[in-house]
Design an enzyme around this catalytic site. Structure first.
Site, short mmCIF file in Angstrom:
data_model
loop_
_atom_site.label_atom_id
_atom_site.label_comp_id
_atom_site.label_asym_id
_atom_site.label_seq_id
_atom_site.Cartn_x
_atom_site.Cartn_y
_atom_site.Cartn_z
N GLY A 1 0.60 -0.82 7.97
CA GLY A 1 -0.58 -0.22 8.60
C GLY A 1 -1.45 -1.28 9.26
O GLY A 1 -1.06 -2.46 9.37
N ASP B 1 8.07 6.19 -0.02
CA ASP B 1 6.81 6.90 -0.28
C ASP B 1 6.36 6.55 -1.70
O ASP B 1 7.05 6.87 -2.66
CB ASP B 1 7.07 8.41 -0.14
CG ASP B 1 5.83 9.24 -0.43
OD1 ASP B 1 4.83 8.69 -0.93
OD2 ASP B 1 5.88 10.45 -0.15
N LEU C 1 -2.78 -0.42 -0.53
CA LEU C 1 -3.49 0.02 0.68
C LEU C 1 -2.86 1.30 1.23
O LEU C 1 -3.22 1.74 2.32
CB LEU C 1 -3.42 -1.06 1.77
CG LEU C 1 -4.37 -2.26 1.65
CD1 LEU C 1 -3.86 -3.26 0.63
CD2 LEU C 1 -4.53 -2.96 2.99
N ASN D 1 1.94 5.24 -9.89
CA ASN D 1 3.22 4.53 -9.76
C ASN D 1 3.00 3.03 -9.57
O ASN D 1 3.66 2.20 -10.21
CB ASN D 1 4.03 5.09 -8.58
CG ASN D 1 4.60 6.47 -8.89
OD1 ASN D 1 4.78 6.82 -10.05
ND2 ASN D 1 4.88 7.25 -7.86
N TYR E 1 -9.65 12.69 1.02
CA TYR E 1 -9.70 11.22 1.07
C TYR E 1 -10.68 10.67 0.03
O TYR E 1 -10.33 9.81 -0.78
CB TYR E 1 -10.11 10.80 2.47
CG TYR E 1 -10.12 9.30 2.70
CD1 TYR E 1 -8.95 8.56 2.63
CD2 TYR E 1 -11.30 8.64 3.01
CE1 TYR E 1 -8.95 7.18 2.85
CE2 TYR E 1 -11.32 7.27 3.24
CZ TYR E 1 -10.14 6.54 3.16
OH TYR E 1 -10.15 5.18 3.38
N LYS F 1 -9.64 8.51 -3.43
CA LYS F 1 -10.05 7.12 -3.66
C LYS F 1 -10.88 7.01 -4.94
O LYS F 1 -10.75 6.04 -5.70
CB LYS F 1 -10.85 6.59 -2.47
CG LYS F 1 -10.02 6.38 -1.23
CD LYS F 1 -9.00 5.27 -1.41
CE LYS F 1 -8.22 5.01 -0.12
NZ LYS F 1 -7.26 3.92 -0.25
N THR G 1 -13.64 -1.18 9.14
CA THR G 1 -12.97 -2.39 9.59
C THR G 1 -12.33 -2.11 10.94
O THR G 1 -11.87 -0.99 11.19
CB THR G 1 -11.90 -2.79 8.55
OG1 THR G 1 -12.56 -3.10 7.33
CG2 THR G 1 -11.07 -3.97 8.98
N ARG H 1 -11.21 6.95 15.36
CA ARG H 1 -12.32 6.10 14.91
C ARG H 1 -13.05 5.51 16.11
O ARG H 1 -12.51 5.43 17.21
CB ARG H 1 -11.80 5.02 13.96
CG ARG H 1 -11.45 5.65 12.61
CD ARG H 1 -11.13 4.64 11.55
NE ARG H 1 -9.73 4.27 11.53
CZ ARG H 1 -9.12 3.68 10.51
NH1 ARG H 1 -9.79 3.41 9.43
NH2 ARG H 1 -7.84 3.37 10.56
P1 NAD Z 1 -3.44 2.66 8.05
O1 NAD Z 1 -3.21 4.12 8.12
O2 NAD Z 1 -3.27 1.87 9.29
O3 NAD Z 1 -2.54 2.01 6.91
C1 NAD Z 1 -2.13 2.70 5.76
C2 NAD Z 1 -0.66 2.43 5.56
O4 NAD Z 1 -0.24 3.08 4.35
C3 NAD Z 1 0.20 2.99 6.68
O5 NAD Z 1 1.13 2.01 7.09
C4 NAD Z 1 0.90 4.18 6.06
O6 NAD Z 1 2.14 4.46 6.63
C5 NAD Z 1 0.99 3.75 4.61
N1 NAD Z 1 1.10 4.85 3.66
C6 NAD Z 1 0.30 5.94 3.57
N2 NAD Z 1 0.73 6.74 2.57
C7 NAD Z 1 1.81 6.14 2.03
C8 NAD Z 1 2.70 6.48 0.99
N3 NAD Z 1 2.57 7.62 0.29
N4 NAD Z 1 3.72 5.64 0.69
C9 NAD Z 1 3.88 4.49 1.39
N5 NAD Z 1 3.06 4.11 2.39
C10 NAD Z 1 2.05 4.93 2.72
O7 NAD Z 1 -4.92 2.47 7.46
P2 NAD Z 1 -5.81 1.16 7.35
O8 NAD Z 1 -6.99 1.38 8.19
O9 NAD Z 1 -4.99 -0.05 7.51
O10 NAD Z 1 -6.27 1.27 5.83
C11 NAD Z 1 -5.59 0.60 4.79
C12 NAD Z 1 -6.26 0.90 3.46
O11 NAD Z 1 -7.61 0.45 3.49
C13 NAD Z 1 -6.29 2.38 3.14
O12 NAD Z 1 -6.03 2.57 1.77
C14 NAD Z 1 -7.71 2.79 3.46
O13 NAD Z 1 -8.15 3.85 2.66
C15 NAD Z 1 -8.48 1.50 3.17
N6 NAD Z 1 -9.71 1.45 3.98
C16 NAD Z 1 -9.65 1.21 5.32
C17 NAD Z 1 -10.81 1.18 6.07
C18 NAD Z 1 -10.83 0.90 7.55
O14 NAD Z 1 -11.89 0.83 8.15
N7 NAD Z 1 -9.70 0.73 8.19
C19 NAD Z 1 -12.05 1.41 5.44
C20 NAD Z 1 -12.06 1.67 4.08
C21 NAD Z 1 -10.88 1.67 3.35
#
Ligand code: NAD
Length: 311
Positions: free
Chosen positions: A7, A53, A71, A97, A143, A147, A173, A184
């Site tokens: 991600g 997954d 993440l 898990n 969501y 969390k 971020t 976003r």
């Molecule tokens: P993103 O969607 O780009 O990345 C999340 C990744 O997790 C993706 O690659 C997705 O394919 C993978 N994923 C989701 N469910 C899955 C599963 N069941 N099994 C395996 N992989 C799975 O999001 P991001 O913006 O990079 O966020 C990353 C983490 O940081 C998230 O947990 C999010 O809640 C947290 N977060 C992000 C922000 C932000 O501003 N980007 C803010 C607060 C929290």
């Protein structure tokens, strides 16, 4: 191990870990991630990608990890709106898990939680002691509650089973590898500005956000991983700005003539969002280094390439 490593934030984290000499296993089911984000690491002997997954039982062949970063979750309102059940599963079954796997390996478990655990906050700026103003049945519940539940799993394993856990509450971020259409503010406004399309701002635009460049968020996650602290820690940039001002800044930095239009406000959209980061500064010796404006400037070339490729 970085779950969610394909991600936006996860791929930058994989890159930083790999760059520091670590061997990295990325586990991702690509629900919102992309193999392109880590294509430059695939094939390296110190990097492995496992498409899986995390809500399903983990492969028995996983190598032992010393740190497990969780993440893996859809993260943008659009993504968790499209995948609400997967979001709930990733934050419940998936967290169990990964937590159990970390326990078996004797690994430190670093949870990427979110400022959304504070909901529409009645305390401002938000400190980690604030318990939040969240609706368990509102439009963001899949969501927010997944969390909050993940934090409860991590806290319970730490309290009852002595698990080595650190919780990061990440605030907004931004940076390269964000998806163009994830709804976003930064990707939307930047792509609109770069194509001279109208920049849409929800409601009046007086609601505030504080934007942290991804390099600083990754540095915060690494500082937490290296420490023995539980937290939770706010990881974000306290430079708070009204959304309208952010949109205007993006337009100016892109050299765009896009008009700014106001669309209907979004249900449950937090009115203010700003971290108090004193705990992370004191206990992790971490604070953001990249000013919002500089981070936006660093991000423009990425979105310029994205809109050019789309055209
Ligand atoms: P993103 O969607 O780009 O990345 C999340 C990744 O997790 C993706 O690659 C997705 O394919 C993978 N994923 C989701 N469910 C899955 C599963 N069941 N099994 C395996 N992989 C799975 O999001 P991001 O913006 O990079 O966020 C990353 C983490 O940081 C998230 O947990 C999010 O809640 C947290 N977060 C992000 C922000 C932000 O501003 N980007 C803010 C607060 C929290």
């Amino acid at each position: 191990m970085v779950a969610g490593g394909a991600g936006f934030i996860g791929s930058h984290l994989c890159e930083a870990l790999h760059g520091s000499g670590a061997a990295v296993v990325c586990i991702d089911n690509m629900v919102t991630g992309s193999p392109e984000n880590i294509a430059h690491l695939v094939g390296d002997p110190r990097f492995a990608l496992i498409e899986h997954d995390i809500s399903q039982p983990l492969p028995a062949t996983l190598p032992a990890a010393s740190v497990v970063f969780h993440l893996a979750s859809p993260a943008s309102p659009l993504a968790y709106g499209e995948h609400p059940v997967e979001t709930l599963e990733a934050g419940s079954l998936g967290t169990f898990n990964l937590m159990r796997y970390a326990q078996e390996c004797g690994a430190r478990f670093v949870l990427a939680s979110t400022s959304e655990v504070y909901g529409d906050p009645l305390e401002h700026p938000q400190r980690e002691t604030y318990r939040g103003n969240v609706s368990p049945v509102g439009p963001r519940c899949a969501y927010d509650e997944s969390k909050r539940f993940s934090e409860a799993v991590a806290a319970t394993f730490a309290r009852y089973f002595g698990a080595d856990v650190g919780i990061a509450r990440i605030f907004n971020t931004f940076g390269s590898r964000m998806q163009r259409n994830d709804g976003r503010l930064v990707p939307a406004a930047m792509c609109q500005a770069l194509t001279d399309a109208p920049i849409s701002v929800y409601g009046s635009g007086e609601q505030t956000r504080s934007l942290c460049h991804v390099s600083d968020t990754v540095a915060g996650l690494l500082a937490l991983a290296r420490s023995a602290q539980f937290g939770p820690f706010n990881i974000g940039n306290p430079d708070e700005m009204p959304v309208l001002e952010i949109a205007q800044t993006i337009r100016d930095l892109c050299g765009s003539s896009s008009p700014i239009i106001h669309t209907d406000p979004v249900d449950d959209d937090p009115r203010v969002r700003c971290p108090d980061i004193s705990r992370a500064t004191e206990q992790l010796d971490w604070q953001p280094e990249v000013a919002t404006r500089d981070g936006l400037l660093r991000t423009i070339p990425y979105f310029r390439a994205v809109v050019t490729a789309a055209a």
